[in-house]
Design an enzyme around this catalytic site. Structure first.
Site, PDB file in Angstrom:
ATOM      1  N   ASP A   1       0.819  -1.218   0.000  1.00  0.00           N
ATOM      2  CA  ASP A   1       0.000   0.000   0.000  1.00  0.00           C
ATOM      3  C   ASP A   1       0.856   1.272   0.000  1.00  0.00           C
ATOM      4  O   ASP A   1       1.953   1.278   0.554  1.00  0.00           O
ATOM      5  CB  ASP A   1      -0.912  -0.025   1.238  1.00  0.00           C
ATOM      6  CG  ASP A   1      -2.014   1.014   1.151  1.00  0.00           C
ATOM      7  OD1 ASP A   1      -2.368   1.439   0.028  1.00  0.00           O
ATOM      8  OD2 ASP A   1      -2.521   1.405   2.223  1.00  0.00           O
TER       9      ASP A   1
ATOM     10  N   ASN B   1     -11.208  -2.563  -4.681  1.00  0.00           N
ATOM     11  CA  ASN B   1     -10.465  -1.638  -5.543  1.00  0.00           C
ATOM     12  C   ASN B   1     -11.175  -1.334  -6.866  1.00  0.00           C
ATOM     13  O   ASN B   1     -10.765  -0.419  -7.589  1.00  0.00           O
ATOM     14  CB  ASN B   1      -9.032  -2.150  -5.807  1.00  0.00           C
ATOM     15  CG  ASN B   1      -8.120  -2.028  -4.606  1.00  0.00           C
ATOM     16  OD1 ASN B   1      -7.217  -2.829  -4.412  1.00  0.00           O
ATOM     17  ND2 ASN B   1      -8.320  -1.003  -3.765  1.00  0.00           N
TER      18      ASN B   1
HETATM   19  C1  IPE Z   1      -5.447  -2.567   0.235  1.00  0.00           C
HETATM   20  O1  IPE Z   1      -5.117  -1.242   0.037  1.00  0.00           O
HETATM   21  C2  IPE Z   1      -5.431  -3.278  -1.088  1.00  0.00           C
HETATM   22  C3  IPE Z   1      -4.124  -3.420  -1.732  1.00  0.00           C
HETATM   23  C4  IPE Z   1      -2.974  -2.990  -1.268  1.00  0.00           C
HETATM   24  C5  IPE Z   1      -4.141  -4.114  -2.970  1.00  0.00           C
HETATM   25  P1  IPE Z   1      -6.226  -0.109  -0.138  1.00  0.00           P
HETATM   26  O2  IPE Z   1      -5.478   1.158  -0.348  1.00  0.00           O
HETATM   27  O3  IPE Z   1      -7.197  -0.487  -1.170  1.00  0.00           O
HETATM   28  O4  IPE Z   1      -6.942  -0.132   1.263  1.00  0.00           O
HETATM   29  P2  IPE Z   1      -7.744   1.001   2.038  1.00  0.00           P
HETATM   30  O5  IPE Z   1      -8.756   1.550   1.078  1.00  0.00           O
HETATM   31  O6  IPE Z   1      -6.751   2.047   2.447  1.00  0.00           O
HETATM   32  O7  IPE Z   1      -8.336   0.312   3.220  1.00  0.00           O
HETATM   33  C1  IPE Z   2      -1.784   0.183  -3.233  1.00  0.00           C
HETATM   34  O1  IPE Z   2      -1.510   1.532  -3.298  1.00  0.00           O
HETATM   35  C2  IPE Z   2      -2.035  -0.422  -4.588  1.00  0.00           C
HETATM   36  C3  IPE Z   2      -3.420  -0.863  -4.813  1.00  0.00           C
HETATM   37  C4  IPE Z   2      -4.398  -0.795  -3.966  1.00  0.00           C
HETATM   38  C5  IPE Z   2      -3.703  -1.450  -6.109  1.00  0.00           C
HETATM   39  P1  IPE Z   2      -2.672   2.604  -3.285  1.00  0.00           P
HETATM   40  O2  IPE Z   2      -3.071   2.885  -4.700  1.00  0.00           O
HETATM   41  O3  IPE Z   2      -3.775   2.201  -2.377  1.00  0.00           O
HETATM   42  O4  IPE Z   2      -1.907   3.862  -2.704  1.00  0.00           O
HETATM   43  P2  IPE Z   2      -2.495   4.927  -1.667  1.00  0.00           P
HETATM   44  O5  IPE Z   2      -2.963   4.157  -0.476  1.00  0.00           O
HETATM   45  O6  IPE Z   2      -3.599   5.626  -2.377  1.00  0.00           O
HETATM   46  O7  IPE Z   2      -1.330   5.803  -1.359  1.00  0.00           O
HETATM   47 MG    MG Z   3      -4.103   2.481  -0.398  1.00  0.00          MG
END
Ligand code: IPE
Ligand code: IPE
Ligand code: MG
Length: 241
Positions: free
Chosen positions: A25, A73
């Site tokens: 993340d 997502n």
């Molecule tokens: C969790 O991260 C999913 C992945 C890293 C693939 P998210 O960024 O989607 O989670 P939330 O929304 O912060 O809980």
């Molecule tokens: C994790 O990074 C990747 C996926 C969830 C696919 P994020 O895209 O959630 O990055 P932040 O949390 O917005 O920084």
């Molecule tokens: Mg994220």
């Protein structure tokens, strides 16, 4: 070689977690901090994923399960979803060439029926071509949700005509995407968020958690070693004394 020169300061393999889950993340914030589009963060994050996966295998980790795309997502803008799916395509094609030199057994967990047909085919090819590998199992969670996984397991049990008495922790476990694998020992979440976000909720019942204030594209082997050191210090009791 770098790995072995510093060997004395590393946690010995017998104290390492066997099964590590990583919530990759922070890609979006990493990009935003640099004035780049979020997709640039995903590109950087995908590179870090390759490096960390190979490192975990060399380090003796038995199972690594990475969260690449959650069932939640799909709420993201279509352009971002498309970019992530294209990165997945690139990785899958590469894993059929470059990754074949690694001793990593690749598997995918999650509901793949919602993915593009060509991606599903590449996933099947990647799984088949690495099925005989004897090193680490790499589970890549795509369109994965812990709740959806449990519902999927229960549906399979019902479809098999299993009676209520036959529903046990073991029989549910046997229908999870991760059936047969050891329980998760360590969950690692970079990005400064302190939550599971529907990741491996069954498998994590007794996991240790390490949260780190680093964004995934900045994550290095040193962060991983720091998490291993923290894990090795924990006293796991599993309800005992
Ligand atoms: C969790 O991260 C999913 C992945 C890293 C693939 P998210 O960024 O989607 O989670 P939330 O929304 O912060 O809980
Ligand atoms: C994790 O990074 C990747 C996926 C969830 C696919 P994020 O895209 O959630 O990055 P932040 O949390 O917005 O920084
Ligand atoms: Mg994220």
């Amino acid at each position: 070689m770098g790995l072995f020169t510093k060997k004395r300061s590393l946690v010995p393999v017998e104290y390492l977690p066997q099964n590590v889950g990583i919530i990759m993340d922070g890609n979006g914030r990493w990009a935003k901090n640099r004035g780049l589009p979020r997709t640039a963060g995903h590109v950087a994050g995908a590179k870090v994923f390759r490096k960390i996966a190979k490192y975990c295998d060399r380090r003796g980790i038995k199972v690594l399960t990475v969260y690449a795309f959650s069932t939640e997502n799909w709420k993201r803008p279509q352009a971002e979803i498309d970019a992530i799916m294209n990165l997945l395509r690139d990785y899958l094609k590469e894993s059929l060439s470059d990754f074949k030199h690694e001793n990593i057994c690749t598997r995918f967990i999650g509901d793949r029926t919602m993915l593009a047909p060509d991606i599903q085919e590449l996933m099947a090819e990647a799984e088949e071509s690495t099925a005989d590998k004897t090193g680490m199992i790499l589970n890549i969670a795509i369109n994965y949700g812990g709740r959806a996984e449990i519902v999927h397991a229960l549906r399979e049990l019902v479809a098999d005509g299993v009676s209520p008495e036959e529903i046990t922790e073991q029989s549910v476990e046997a229908h999870l995407y991760t059936a047969g694998q050891p329980e998760v020992d360590l969950i690692l979440r970079p990005s400064g968020e302190y939550r599971l976000s529907n990741y491996l909720i069954w498998q994590c019942a007794y996991a240790e958690y390490v949260f780190m204030d680093v964004l995934w594209p900045d994550f290095t082997e040193k962060h991983l070693e720091k998490a291993f050191t923290e894990y090795a210090r924990r006293n796991r009791r599993f309800g005992g004394v």
